[in-house]
Design a protein around this motif. Sequence first.
Motif, PDB file in Angstrom:
ATOM      1  N   LYS A  16     -17.843 -54.185  79.692  1.00  0.00           N
ATOM      2  CA  LYS A  16     -18.760 -55.635  79.774  1.00  0.00           C
ATOM      3  C   LYS A  16     -18.194 -56.879  79.115  1.00  0.00           C
ATOM      4  O   LYS A  16     -18.098 -57.749  79.615  1.00  0.00           O
ATOM      5  N   LEU A  17     -17.773 -56.615  77.953  1.00  0.00           N
ATOM      6  CA  LEU A  17     -16.931 -57.710  77.093  1.00  0.00           C
ATOM      7  C   LEU A  17     -15.596 -58.282  77.895  1.00  0.00           C
ATOM      8  O   LEU A  17     -15.749 -59.459  78.065  1.00  0.00           O
ATOM      9  N   SER A  22     -14.192 -63.106  80.996  1.00  0.00           N
ATOM     10  CA  SER A  22     -13.151 -63.473  81.915  1.00  0.00           C
ATOM     11  C   SER A  22     -13.751 -64.496  83.080  1.00  0.00           C
ATOM     12  O   SER A  22     -13.023 -65.355  83.511  1.00  0.00           O
ATOM     13  N   VAL A  23     -14.975 -64.468  83.160  1.00  0.00           N
ATOM     14  CA  VAL A  23     -15.731 -65.092  84.337  1.00  0.00           C
ATOM     15  C   VAL A  23     -15.522 -66.635  84.355  1.00  0.00           C
ATOM     16  O   VAL A  23     -15.627 -67.302  85.405  1.00  0.00           O
ATOM     17  N   THR A  24     -15.417 -67.227  83.172  1.00  0.00           N
ATOM     18  CA  THR A  24     -15.372 -68.574  83.214  1.00  0.00           C
ATOM     19  C   THR A  24     -13.886 -69.132  83.763  1.00  0.00           C
ATOM     20  O   THR A  24     -13.629 -70.424  83.633  1.00  0.00           O
ATOM     21  N   GLY A  25     -12.970 -68.213  83.583  1.00  0.00           N
ATOM     22  CA  GLY A  25     -11.516 -68.757  83.944  1.00  0.00           C
ATOM     23  C   GLY A  25     -10.798 -68.523  82.735  1.00  0.00           C
ATOM     24  O   GLY A  25     -11.127 -68.075  81.663  1.00  0.00           O
ATOM     25  N   GLY A 181      -3.136 -70.157  77.267  1.00  0.00           N
ATOM     26  CA  GLY A 181      -4.489 -69.841  77.611  1.00  0.00           C
ATOM     27  C   GLY A 181      -4.800 -68.289  77.596  1.00  0.00           C
ATOM     28  O   GLY A 181      -4.109 -67.599  77.388  1.00  0.00           O
ATOM     29  N   ILE A 182      -6.059 -68.094  77.389  1.00  0.00           N
ATOM     30  CA  ILE A 182      -6.804 -66.773  77.314  1.00  0.00           C
ATOM     31  C   ILE A 182      -7.711 -66.201  78.298  1.00  0.00           C
ATOM     32  O   ILE A 182      -8.560 -67.186  78.779  1.00  0.00           O
ATOM     33  N   SER A 183      -7.804 -65.185  78.772  1.00  0.00           N
ATOM     34  CA  SER A 183      -8.814 -64.485  79.692  1.00  0.00           C
ATOM     35  C   SER A 183      -9.277 -63.200  79.329  1.00  0.00           C
ATOM     36  O   SER A 183      -8.533 -62.439  78.539  1.00  0.00           O
TER      37      SER A 183
END
Length: 209
Positions: A16-17, A22-25, A181-183
């Motif tokens: 879930k984490l 990740s869903v915001t890009g 950047g990070i996802s």
Amino acid sequence: MMYTKEDIVKLDRVTKLKIINSVTGIKPANLIGTINNKGQTNLAIFSSVVHLGSDPALLGFIARPRTAEVGHTYRNILENGTYTINHIHPEFVKNAHYTSAKFDVDISEFERCKLTEEYITNFKAPFVKESSFKIGMRFVEAIDIKHNGTTLIIGEIEHLILPDNAMIDGDIDLETTNAVGISGLNSYYSLKKIENHPYARLNKMPEFE
């Protein structure tokens, strides 16, 4: 593939984490540096830094619920009112990533993760020497988010330090600064500039096909 709210609730905690983070890009990857009034430094990676306004120059980030193990960043900010935001570059992604471990308050992530404290005159919080793009922040206010126990920390920019060649035609070129950047929880990305467009005005709208 589609997940309903019920599907998401049933996921195990780590899955879930990773998914919801990740869903915001791709988000900015930053190290936030703080120090408490005993002189103990703290460094932690955050992917939630956001722009809140330009005049005054405000940035925000989300602090997790405080426990005995986590929350040193927020506690230090409340103690002395300053903190730093430091961009992460490819050369020290691994070092930066491991600052997320739950170190005891008396262990500095700077020392344990082999990153270097850097200070400027009349500003208490430590910068990351290895970062070429860093921001000195003064705490303004904290807004509690009651639904999940997190807190929005809001600060005003007091110092902005970046490479001379990062400014191109009045814009900051993040590709030039080699920002990362990070996802999710552990995936890092390099940034590549794709296009540049003028400020959008109704009387200068292009025709779209």
